[in-house]
Structures are given as structure tokens and as C-alpha cells.
Design an enzyme around this catalytic site. Structure first.
Site, PDB file in Angstrom:
ATOM      1  N   ARG A  52      55.104  33.095 -29.022  1.00  0.00           N
ATOM      2  CA  ARG A  52      54.312  34.338 -29.538  1.00  0.00           C
ATOM      3  C   ARG A  52      53.659  34.254 -30.451  1.00  0.00           C
ATOM      4  O   ARG A  52      53.721  33.182 -31.194  1.00  0.00           O
ATOM      5  CB  ARG A  52      55.222  35.669 -29.820  1.00  0.00           C
ATOM      6  CG  ARG A  52      56.678  35.178 -30.366  1.00  0.00           C
ATOM      7  CD  ARG A  52      56.771  34.689 -31.584  1.00  0.00           C
ATOM      8  NE  ARG A  52      56.162  35.425 -32.690  1.00  0.00           N
ATOM      9  CZ  ARG A  52      55.558  35.206 -33.832  1.00  0.00           C
ATOM     10  NH1 ARG A  52      55.803  33.781 -34.128  1.00  0.00           N
ATOM     11  NH2 ARG A  52      54.959  35.781 -34.529  1.00  0.00           N
ATOM     12  N   GLY A  53      52.647  35.173 -30.925  1.00  0.00           N
ATOM     13  CA  GLY A  53      51.622  34.765 -31.807  1.00  0.00           C
ATOM     14  C   GLY A  53      50.477  34.742 -31.228  1.00  0.00           C
ATOM     15  O   GLY A  53      50.389  33.672 -30.332  1.00  0.00           O
ATOM     16  N   ALA A  54      49.521  35.267 -31.722  1.00  0.00           N
ATOM     17  CA  ALA A  54      48.101  35.133 -30.802  1.00  0.00           C
ATOM     18  C   ALA A  54      47.571  33.499 -30.446  1.00  0.00           C
ATOM     19  O   ALA A  54      47.298  33.374 -29.319  1.00  0.00           O
ATOM     20  CB  ALA A  54      47.037  36.001 -31.503  1.00  0.00           C
ATOM     21  N   ARG A  93      50.122  39.597 -22.024  1.00  0.00           N
ATOM     22  CA  ARG A  93      50.123  40.372 -23.261  1.00  0.00           C
ATOM     23  C   ARG A  93      48.737  41.030 -23.600  1.00  0.00           C
ATOM     24  O   ARG A  93      47.801  40.123 -23.432  1.00  0.00           O
ATOM     25  CB  ARG A  93      50.613  39.596 -24.481  1.00  0.00           C
ATOM     26  CG  ARG A  93      52.243  39.382 -24.241  1.00  0.00           C
ATOM     27  CD  ARG A  93      52.616  38.695 -25.532  1.00  0.00           C
ATOM     28  NE  ARG A  93      52.973  39.871 -26.344  1.00  0.00           N
ATOM     29  CZ  ARG A  93      53.542  39.813 -27.619  1.00  0.00           C
ATOM     30  NH1 ARG A  93      53.628  38.652 -28.258  1.00  0.00           N
ATOM     31  NH2 ARG A  93      53.489  40.999 -28.612  1.00  0.00           N
ATOM     32  N   GLN A 200      60.453  39.423 -36.538  1.00  0.00           N
ATOM     33  CA  GLN A 200      59.704  37.905 -36.753  1.00  0.00           C
ATOM     34  C   GLN A 200      59.587  37.524 -38.337  1.00  0.00           C
ATOM     35  O   GLN A 200      59.376  36.410 -38.405  1.00  0.00           O
ATOM     36  CB  GLN A 200      58.160  38.118 -36.228  1.00  0.00           C
ATOM     37  CG  GLN A 200      58.102  38.117 -34.712  1.00  0.00           C
ATOM     38  CD  GLN A 200      58.208  39.681 -34.176  1.00  0.00           C
ATOM     39  OE1 GLN A 200      58.846  40.757 -34.931  1.00  0.00           O
ATOM     40  NE2 GLN A 200      57.304  39.970 -33.188  1.00  0.00           N
ATOM     41  N   ASP A 241      46.100  39.743 -34.397  1.00  0.00           N
ATOM     42  CA  ASP A 241      46.036  39.670 -32.741  1.00  0.00           C
ATOM     43  C   ASP A 241      44.770  39.864 -32.174  1.00  0.00           C
ATOM     44  O   ASP A 241      44.292  39.214 -31.128  1.00  0.00           O
ATOM     45  CB  ASP A 241      47.269  40.539 -32.157  1.00  0.00           C
ATOM     46  CG  ASP A 241      48.494  40.139 -32.365  1.00  0.00           C
ATOM     47  OD1 ASP A 241      49.201  39.977 -33.337  1.00  0.00           O
ATOM     48  OD2 ASP A 241      48.791  39.406 -31.182  1.00  0.00           O
ATOM     49  N   ASN A 251      47.219  44.009 -35.758  1.00  0.00           N
ATOM     50  CA  ASN A 251      48.084  43.039 -36.111  1.00  0.00           C
ATOM     51  C   ASN A 251      49.718  43.572 -35.831  1.00  0.00           C
ATOM     52  O   ASN A 251      49.502  44.895 -35.738  1.00  0.00           O
ATOM     53  CB  ASN A 251      48.263  42.413 -37.391  1.00  0.00           C
ATOM     54  CG  ASN A 251      49.010  41.401 -37.589  1.00  0.00           C
ATOM     55  OD1 ASN A 251      49.037  40.323 -36.935  1.00  0.00           O
ATOM     56  ND2 ASN A 251      49.519  41.543 -38.688  1.00  0.00           N
ATOM     57  N   LYS A 252      50.686  42.970 -35.820  1.00  0.00           N
ATOM     58  CA  LYS A 252      52.083  43.396 -35.872  1.00  0.00           C
ATOM     59  C   LYS A 252      52.293  44.997 -36.454  1.00  0.00           C
ATOM     60  O   LYS A 252      51.932  45.353 -37.545  1.00  0.00           O
ATOM     61  CB  LYS A 252      53.025  42.285 -36.408  1.00  0.00           C
ATOM     62  CG  LYS A 252      54.629  42.776 -36.197  1.00  0.00           C
ATOM     63  CD  LYS A 252      54.894  43.285 -34.706  1.00  0.00           C
ATOM     64  CE  LYS A 252      54.991  42.077 -33.697  1.00  0.00           C
ATOM     65  NZ  LYS A 252      54.784  42.546 -32.297  1.00  0.00           N
TER      66      LYS A 252
HETATM   67  O1  MRU Z   1      54.528  40.201 -30.994  1.00  0.00           O
HETATM   68  P1  MRU Z   1      54.018  38.948 -31.848  1.00  0.00           P
HETATM   69  O2  MRU Z   1      55.332  38.227 -32.506  1.00  0.00           O
HETATM   70  O3  MRU Z   1      53.469  38.126 -30.742  1.00  0.00           O
HETATM   71  O4  MRU Z   1      52.938  39.269 -32.904  1.00  0.00           O
HETATM   72  C1  MRU Z   1      52.649  38.275 -33.881  1.00  0.00           C
HETATM   73  C2  MRU Z   1      51.475  38.819 -34.753  1.00  0.00           C
HETATM   74  O5  MRU Z   1      51.367  40.068 -34.885  1.00  0.00           O
HETATM   75  C3  MRU Z   1      50.927  38.040 -35.689  1.00  0.00           C
HETATM   76  O6  MRU Z   1      50.808  38.057 -36.848  1.00  0.00           O
HETATM   77  C4  MRU Z   1      49.662  37.376 -35.049  1.00  0.00           C
HETATM   78  O7  MRU Z   1      49.683  37.017 -33.643  1.00  0.00           O
HETATM   79  C5  MRU Z   1      48.838  36.355 -35.544  1.00  0.00           C
HETATM   80  S1  MRU Z   1      49.822  35.053 -35.293  1.00  0.00           S
HETATM   81  C6  MRU Z   1      48.864  33.634 -36.184  1.00  0.00           C
END
Ligand code: MRU
Length: 351
Positions: A52-54, A93, A200, A241, A251-252
Site C-alpha cells: 500500500r501507499g501510492a 485501488r 498505518q 495519493d 490522502n489518507k
Molecule cells: O490506504 P493506504 O495505506 O494505501 O494509504 C496510504 C496513504 O494515504 C499515503 O499517505 C499515500 O499513499 C502516500 S505514500 C508515499
């Protein structure tokens, strides 16, 4: 054989005669690597947030294209298989734009290989995916250098979710900035939002900061106002994201709340993200598709009900922070400042 470059940097994605992903749903309790021997396993890992994470999603998907070609059925053309795997992965996603960014680049590379034999195509696509992995780490290092420069001695920074090595091919975006500031002696403390519902922050960012020996404390998401009202936060740095053409940033979930509180308390709020997270085809934040996940992620935790078992829940995975709340967008080509329509356009043109 370890094929990926930058081996000294921790990466949640590795290629050892095949794709392996660290199952982040189990961190910090266990470090289990998933052998992704089919594109379905890659798609499943992305959907259930094992990766996970973009930026990490983008790199994993790029590797997933290679796994797909390697596992095509006898008699199936590479083109047909490529399209099938692309369609499988693109649906995993919706918010993280790095997924589409990486898959579209993979398609360009694949198309340019027309006329080569099957083995040459697969090997070239694999080399491209591994180069993308290495390039993401270099991008994050550059971004970290720019971001580290905005801190002042003794700064206490707050971050939300995990935008560290685990969320990228390595080094991280927001955590890369934090690492660079710490190495310059300009950071004294990190506040780590726990980041409900999947934690996270308290699971992953805390795990990374422990490994990096950077001083931190985990706080509940609802502590941010109290911390800021007591003047305990000097800066906020988060990941992204998807950044719209006008700088609005998805973002999250909970990031927007932090940004509003930061504005209320005069705390500069920064977004750290590579240019691949900027989507010039999405004009504003209201055009960003927001992933809605299983309500059970909110009502159950680690297999235990934390609500009555018939409780319904709303589970937006992301929110959008409007550009006027963002002091700067830290990228690999510098720190972009408002007005973002212009600074983003120039940055993308320069790249
Ligand atoms: O749902 P996730 O854990 O994939 O969400 C991740 C985030 O919101 C991060 O802040 C974002 O992807 C940036 S990662 C460098």
C-alpha cells in the site's frame, strides 16, 4: 538473486527470481514476504493493503505486468495477456494515481517492444519495472533533500498515515523528508498519528522510525487539536495519493482534519509527493475518485468486534485537503508553492 538496486535501502518490494511483497497487514508483529507468482496474487495484495501507499502500489503493479506475461497460457498472445493483466490491476485501488501512471508507462514500454520475440519483450519489461523501482528511491531521496531544507533546528513535526519506505520502493516521501531533516539536526520529535481504522501510523510509521532511530511518539488521531493548541507541533508533513492540477490533495482519511487544525493554529502544512502523484488530468479535488472500503475495517479490528455486530459504518479511505491549506508541495524538482495551477504546470513541464 537480488536484482533490485539500492539494496541498502529497505524496500517492501523485491524481485528474487520473481516478485515478493512484504505483507504490511502483518507488520509490526510479523515480517512475511508473499510470493506473487500470478497477477491475481499481486491484485489481491494491492486490494487488501499487503502492499500500500501510492508509489509502492505503482511499482508493485509494474512488476505485476511482468508476472502476468510470464504466466500467460500456452497459445495466448502477449498483447492479449498484457491487456488482461492491465485491466485486472487498474481496478484494484481507485484513488492512488501512481497505479495508473505506472501501468500506462508499462503499456508504452510494451508497445515500443513490438517486433521483438517473447523472451526479449518479457525481459525488457522486467528491466523497466526494476528500473522504475530504483528510480522511485532516487526520486524520494531528492524530494527528501528539498524537504529537509525547510525545517528549523528543534522542529517537532506531525505526520499522518504512513508515507515512508513501506509506502514506496524505499526511503519514503513524508518520512524521507523527516529523515533528511533529522540527519541535518533540524528535527527533535515526530508525532505519529495512529491513523484509524487500519493504523498505518502506529503500526508502520512507528516501525520505520524505530528502525531509523528517530524520536517519536504515537498519538491518537483525535489528539492533534490538543497538541497544536499546546504549541507542540511546528510543522506537518504528509504524503499524497493524488494531487489534482490545482494542488488539492487526496490522502489518507483524517489528513483534511489535520490540515484544518494546522490552519487554525498557524502550523505550516506540507505535502510530500513525487511528480508521478500529480494528476494533471484531474482538475480539482472534487474530481478525485475516493475509495470506499469495507465497513468491517471500522467495526472490527484484528478479528475482534469493536462495535455491536450489526453496526453499519462508513469507511472513506481518503479525504481531500484543499490547496489553500497547503503551504508547499515537496517534490523531486523542488518545493512547489501557491498558486499551484502555475507551479504544478511548470514542474510537470520541467520534468
Ligand atoms: O490506504 P493506504 O495505506 O494505501 O494509504 C496510504 C496513504 O494515504 C499515503 O499517505 C499515500 O499513499 C502516500 S505514500 C508515499
Amino acid at each position: 538473486m537480488e536484482v533490485l538496486k539500492n539494496a541498502e535501502v529497505f524496500s517492501p518490494i523485491r524481485w528474487r527470481d520473481g516478485l515478493q511483497l512484504l505483507d504490511q497487514t502483518l507488520v509490526p508483529a510479523e515480517e512475511v514476504w508473499v510470493d506473487c507468482t500470478t497477477p491475481e496474487l499481486v491484485a489481491d495484495a494491492i486490494c487488501r493493503l499487503a502492499v500500500r501507499g501510492a508509489p509502492a502500489i505503482g511499482v508493485a503493479a509494474a512488476c505485476g505486468l511482468v508476472v502476468g506475461l510470464q504466466t500467460r497460457a500456452a497459445g495466448q498472445s502477449l498483447q492479449e495477456r498484457f491487456d488482461e493483466v492491465y485491466d485486472l490491476l487498474i481496478k484494484t485501488r481507485p484513488t492512488a494515481v501512481n497505479l495508473r501512471w505506472a501501468l500506462d508507462r508499462g503499456r508504452e514500454v510494451f508497445s515500443a517492444l513490438e517486433g521483438k520475440n517473447d523472451d526479449e519483450v518479457i525481459n525488457s519489461l522486467r528491466d523497466w519495472a526494476l528500473a522504475l523501482h530504483a528510480a522511485d528511491i532516487e526520486t524520494n531521496r531528492r524530494l527528501g533533500q528539498f524537504g529537509g531544507g525547510i525545517f528549523r533546528k528543534g522542529d517537532r513535526v506531525l505526520t499522518h498515515c504512513n508515507a515512508g519506505a513501506l509506502a514506496t520502493a524505499g526511503y519514503g516521501t513524508a518520512v524521507g523528508v523527516i529523515t533528511s531533516a533529522f540527519e541535518r539536526g533540524n528535527l527533535s520529535h515526530v508525532w505519529v498519528d495512529e491513523t484509524r481504522p487500519l493504523l498505518q501510523g502506529s503500526r508502520l510509521t512507528a516501525w520505520e522510525l524505530s528502525r531509523l532511530k528517530i524520536p517519536y511518539q504515537v498519538v491518537t488521531d483525535s489528539s492533534v487539536g490538543a497538541l497544536m493548541s499546546r504549541n507542540l507541533v511546528d510543522r506537518v508533513v504528509v504524503g499524497a495519493d493524488r494531487i489534482a492540477a490545482n494542488g488539492d490533495t487526496a490522502n489518507k482519511i483524517g489528513t483534511y482534519t489535520v490540515a484544518v487544525l494546522a490552519a487554525r493554529h498557524g502550523v505550516p502544512f506540507y505535502v510530500a509527493a513525487p511528480l508521478s502523484t500529480i494528476d494533471p488530468t484531474t482538475p480539482t479535488g472534487s474530481d478525485i475518485p475516493i475509495e470506499i472500503r469495507d465497513p468491517k475495517e471500522v467495526t472490527r479490528f484484528h478479528g475482534v468486534d469493536v462495535s455491536p455486530n450489526n453496526a453499519d459504518a462508513q469507511n472513506f479511505a481518503f479525504d481531500v485537503t484543499p490547496n489553500e491549506l497547503i503551504a508547499g508541495i515537496i517534490t523531486e524538482v523542488g518545493v512547489l508553492e501557491p498558486p499551484y495551477v502555475e507551479s504544478i504546470r511548470e514542474a510537470l513541464q520541467s520534468a
